[in-house]
Motif scaffolding. Sequence first.
Motif, PDB file in Angstrom:
ATOM      1  N   LEU A  52       0.828  -1.199   0.000  1.00 10.81           N
ATOM      2  CA  LEU A  52       0.000   0.000   0.000  1.00 10.81           C
ATOM      3  C   LEU A  52       0.868   1.256   0.000  1.00 10.81           C
ATOM      4  N   ALA A  53       2.058   1.158   0.592  1.00 14.52           N
ATOM      5  CA  ALA A  53       2.958   2.321   0.701  1.00 14.52           C
ATOM      6  C   ALA A  53       3.364   2.875  -0.658  1.00 14.52           C
ATOM      7  N   LEU A  54       3.142   2.121  -1.750  1.00 17.80           N
ATOM      8  CA  LEU A  54       3.471   2.652  -3.076  1.00 17.80           C
ATOM      9  C   LEU A  54       2.661   3.919  -3.382  1.00 17.80           C
ATOM     10  N   LEU A  55       1.493   4.051  -2.736  1.00 11.38           N
ATOM     11  CA  LEU A  55       0.693   5.247  -2.956  1.00 11.38           C
ATOM     12  C   LEU A  55       1.335   6.482  -2.319  1.00 11.38           C
ATOM     13  N   ASP A  56       2.270   6.269  -1.424  1.00  5.40           N
ATOM     14  CA  ASP A  56       3.009   7.383  -0.822  1.00  5.40           C
ATOM     15  C   ASP A  56       4.319   7.666  -1.553  1.00  5.40           C
ATOM     16  N   HIS A  57       4.640   6.856  -2.556  1.00  2.00           N
ATOM     17  CA  HIS A  57       5.877   7.046  -3.300  1.00  2.00           C
ATOM     18  C   HIS A  57       5.782   8.338  -4.119  1.00  2.00           C
ATOM     19  N   PRO A  58       6.865   9.095  -4.234  1.00  2.00           N
ATOM     20  CA  PRO A  58       6.827  10.347  -5.007  1.00  2.00           C
ATOM     21  C   PRO A  58       6.374  10.174  -6.454  1.00  2.00           C
ATOM     22  N   ASP A  59       6.533   8.971  -6.994  1.00  2.00           N
ATOM     23  CA  ASP A  59       6.181   8.734  -8.394  1.00  2.00           C
ATOM     24  C   ASP A  59       4.756   8.213  -8.563  1.00  2.00           C
ATOM     25  N   ALA A  60       4.016   8.031  -7.463  1.00  3.70           N
ATOM     26  CA  ALA A  60       2.695   7.422  -7.540  1.00  3.70           C
ATOM     27  C   ALA A  60       1.730   8.251  -8.383  1.00  3.70           C
ATOM     28  N   ALA A  61       1.756   9.574  -8.203  1.00  2.00           N
ATOM     29  CA  ALA A  61       0.829  10.430  -8.960  1.00  2.00           C
ATOM     30  C   ALA A  61       1.073  10.312 -10.455  1.00  2.00           C
ATOM     31  N   ARG A  62       2.351  10.270 -10.874  1.00  2.00           N
ATOM     32  CA  ARG A  62       2.657  10.142 -12.298  1.00  2.00           C
ATOM     33  C   ARG A  62       2.150   8.818 -12.839  1.00  2.00           C
ATOM     34  N   ARG A  63       2.363   7.746 -12.084  1.00  2.00           N
ATOM     35  CA  ARG A  63       1.916   6.437 -12.543  1.00  2.00           C
ATOM     36  C   ARG A  63       0.402   6.403 -12.716  1.00  2.00           C
ATOM     37  N   LEU A  64      -0.324   6.993 -11.787  1.00  2.00           N
ATOM     38  CA  LEU A  64      -1.778   7.000 -11.883  1.00  2.00           C
ATOM     39  C   LEU A  64      -2.252   7.854 -13.053  1.00  2.00           C
ATOM     40  N   ARG A  65      -1.592   8.990 -13.296  1.00  2.00           N
ATOM     41  CA  ARG A  65      -1.974   9.814 -14.449  1.00  2.00           C
ATOM     42  C   ARG A  65      -1.748   9.064 -15.753  1.00  2.00           C
ATOM     43  N   THR A  66      -0.611   8.354 -15.829  1.00  2.00           N
ATOM     44  CA  THR A  66      -0.323   7.564 -17.036  1.00  2.00           C
ATOM     45  C   THR A  66      -1.383   6.496 -17.247  1.00  2.00           C
ATOM     46  N   ALA A  67      -1.774   5.850 -16.148  1.00  2.00           N
ATOM     47  CA  ALA A  67      -2.804   4.808 -16.248  1.00  2.00           C
ATOM     48  C   ALA A  67      -4.139   5.393 -16.676  1.00  2.00           C
ATOM     49  N   ALA A  68      -4.478   6.575 -16.158  1.00  2.00           N
ATOM     50  CA  ALA A  68      -5.738   7.224 -16.541  1.00  2.00           C
ATOM     51  C   ALA A  68      -5.740   7.552 -18.036  1.00  2.00           C
ATOM     52  N   ASP A  69      -4.593   7.990 -18.543  1.00  2.00           N
ATOM     53  CA  ASP A  69      -4.495   8.285 -19.978  1.00  2.00           C
ATOM     54  C   ASP A  69      -4.682   7.016 -20.804  1.00  2.00           C
TER      55      ASP A  69
END
Length: 290
Positions: free
Chosen positions: A62-79
């Motif tokens: 679950l801690a991956l959601l606190d990783h600095p890169d988590a927001a970028r990964r989620l944006r990429t997935a949304a795209d």
Amino acid sequence: MAELPPVEYAVAVERYLAASGLAEGSRRIYRIALNTWAWALADRPAPTGPERRRARPPVLPLALLDHPDAARRLRTAADRRRADTDPRTLNRELSTLRAAVAWWRAQRWLDDDPTTDLHPDPRPEPTVTPLTPDDLRALFTLRAPLREQSLWHLLHESGAAIDTVLALDTDDLDLSRHRTLHRPGRTPVHWRSGTARLLPLLVAGRTAGPLFLTDRRAPAGTPAPDRCPHTGRARLSYRRAAELLTAHTTPLTPGAHGWTLRQLRPGAPPSLDSDGRARHPGTPDRRDPE
């Protein structure tokens, strides 16, 4: 003693769903959406199509959601999701993730919110032309199986979301009142005379399990809530329900590809009353109880 924070993302998902108060059918839909985002956190594309439901999501903390890169990964997935799904589905998946993250933060399992920059899909939803009274009359007189006719009548008469209708179980029904029973966290579904004539026949001999079933027995590993305890068959999927409607209605639409489930929901054109006459949506059926 306070419950320890979960280490795995999947465990956090189950705890969130358990605390949500949602019915099992809704929890299943939420679980699929949240599992989709697990692939993004692993920086891998999520499976699409039929494989999406059967694929086992990656095991990750679950801690991956606190990783600095988590927001970028989620944006990429949304795209990526924008390229292979409709706006309504994507927005529902985004809303599900934001709600789960907010709950996890409230439990102090997360410090940051990587969903802050995830905004609803701005694309307009495709225009759907509701079926005309003549279309509905042709549809409801087709020599189609009881399951299909029951589903089509229920979708049209209730105006309920397709996912909501397919998530119904036989013990959700209040047949005498032409509605579903009150369940916390669930939107009630009402229907009229056409559906009322068909549902008792559809559920005859069944007291539990999914309302709409597949033709074949459920594959191994199907969750118990999605398997009929009487017949062993599985819950009918959105994809299969859509395929069946298209197959039955292609002969009614020369040069086209049949009708879609969304066209069954009432729109501006009048719908049909219990006698087959044109009637505007929202007008009570005089044969139905108040």
